[in-house]
Design an enzyme around this catalytic site. Structure first.
Site, PDB file in Angstrom:
ATOM      1  N   SER A 199       0.829  -1.211   0.000  1.00  0.00           N
ATOM      2  CA  SER A 199       0.000   0.000   0.000  1.00  0.00           C
ATOM      3  C   SER A 199       0.864   1.261   0.000  1.00  0.00           C
ATOM      4  O   SER A 199       2.023   1.246   0.412  1.00  0.00           O
ATOM      5  CB  SER A 199      -0.902   0.022   1.230  1.00  0.00           C
ATOM      6  OG  SER A 199      -1.671  -1.148   1.320  1.00  0.00           O
TER       7      SER A 199
HETATM    8  N1  SAH Z   1      -0.879  -4.922   4.388  1.00  0.00           N
HETATM    9  C1  SAH Z   1      -0.262  -5.104   3.091  1.00  0.00           C
HETATM   10  C2  SAH Z   1      -1.136  -4.623   1.942  1.00  0.00           C
HETATM   11  C3  SAH Z   1      -1.709  -5.777   1.364  1.00  0.00           C
HETATM   12  S1  SAH Z   1      -2.644  -5.756  -0.100  1.00  0.00           S
HETATM   13  C4  SAH Z   1       1.095  -4.488   3.004  1.00  0.00           C
HETATM   14  O1  SAH Z   1       1.516  -3.821   3.951  1.00  0.00           O
HETATM   15  O2  SAH Z   1       1.773  -4.717   2.016  1.00  0.00           O
HETATM   16  C5  SAH Z   1      -3.946  -6.822   0.503  1.00  0.00           C
HETATM   17  C6  SAH Z   1      -3.569  -8.256   0.827  1.00  0.00           C
HETATM   18  O3  SAH Z   1      -4.749  -8.858   1.342  1.00  0.00           O
HETATM   19  C7  SAH Z   1      -3.148  -9.110  -0.367  1.00  0.00           C
HETATM   20  O4  SAH Z   1      -1.912  -9.724  -0.107  1.00  0.00           O
HETATM   21  C8  SAH Z   1      -4.272 -10.144  -0.484  1.00  0.00           C
HETATM   22  O5  SAH Z   1      -3.819 -11.425  -0.939  1.00  0.00           O
HETATM   23  C9  SAH Z   1      -4.775 -10.211   0.936  1.00  0.00           C
HETATM   24  N2  SAH Z   1      -6.138 -10.707   1.130  1.00  0.00           N
HETATM   25  C10 SAH Z   1      -7.251 -10.468   0.366  1.00  0.00           C
HETATM   26  N3  SAH Z   1      -8.319 -11.125   0.888  1.00  0.00           N
HETATM   27  C11 SAH Z   1      -7.884 -11.765   2.016  1.00  0.00           C
HETATM   28  C12 SAH Z   1      -8.501 -12.623   2.977  1.00  0.00           C
HETATM   29  N4  SAH Z   1      -9.793 -12.974   2.901  1.00  0.00           N
HETATM   30  N5  SAH Z   1      -7.735 -13.100   3.981  1.00  0.00           N
HETATM   31  C13 SAH Z   1      -6.414 -12.777   4.088  1.00  0.00           C
HETATM   32  N6  SAH Z   1      -5.769 -12.003   3.194  1.00  0.00           N
HETATM   33  C14 SAH Z   1      -6.484 -11.494   2.174  1.00  0.00           C
END
Ligand code: SAH
Length: 217
Positions: free
Chosen positions: A67
């Protein structure tokens, strides 16, 4: 993963990023200190590391992103992290947000639904310094009932509606920060759990997040 190097130039770029975030209204001192410390470049693919201190989101593979620093700072500010708090993060992704929470002294439990991303965390030597950071492979919609209740929950992917089921894993008086809504139209919400179990809602700015998907992959 990437070699663990952090040059003077990268440290200087981080300080400039911190100054930029301050100009954008971020004031939480422990958060700003954590952003100044955690080497965001190590959480990114080698080819993009030279851009790590731009205030932008970047691809990290598996169609996911790390992000934008402003977004991370905005959400973390709403979370009002206190040292020693037990925090659940949904969507580990690059693990940058999780590392910031751990750097701020929280006990962090973070869930990722993509096995390929999850398998990276064990190889990622920078994360080994955080004894209070625990990575799980699973579906974030289910949370971690065996470890609940949590002081705070942070969702870093966008659920289409308020994920009430995660509310059951919050302590009374605890809160959840989540970008809620369909693709490209999400609102940042803060949902606080009342003594009667209901969630009260505060509405903040608009953001664009990857969707929170059901099941594991
Ligand atoms: N916090 C992260 C940003 C992640 S982008 C960072 O600091 O880089 C969002 C992430 O959520 C992705 O890796 C995606 O695979 C995950 N995601 C989406 N749906 C999810 C779910 N139901 N359970 C766990 N992870 C999920």
């Amino acid at each position: 993963m990437t070699p663990h190097t952090d040059t003077i130039q990268q440290q200087q770029q981080r300080h400039l990023l911190v100054q930029l975030l301050q100009k954008q209204g971020i004031t939480d001192q422990r958060l700003l200190r954590a952003i100044a410390v955690v080497p965001r470049h190590l959480f990114m693919p080698d080819a993009l590391q030279h851009k790590a201190y731009e205030n932008k989101a970047f691809p990290i593979g598996e169609e996911q992103t790390i992000s934008q620093p402003y977004t991370v700072a905005y959400m973390t500010t709403l979370l009002e992290v206190m040292p020693g708090e037990k925090i659940l993060e949904i969507g580990t992704g690059s693990a940058y947000q999780a590392a910031l929470l751990a750097e701020m002294g929280a006990d962090v439990y973070t869930i990722e639904r993509q096995k390929k991303l999850f398998d990276r965390y064990k190889q990622f030597d920078y994360l080994q310094r955080y004894r209070r950071l625990h990575c799980f492979y699973g579906d974030g919609y289910k949370g971690l009932p065996a470890i609940a209740p949590f002081d705070k929950i942070l969702i870093t992917a966008a659920p289409p509606g308020i994920p009430e089921e995660l509310g059951t894993q919050l302590k009374t008086g605890g809160w959840m920060v989540a970008p809620v809504g369909p693709a490209g139209m999400q609102r940042m919400l803060r949902l606080t759990k009342l003594a009667n179990g209901e969630l009260t809602e505060e509405v903040f700015d608009k953001f664009a997040f990857v969707p929170m998907l059901k099941g594991k992959q």
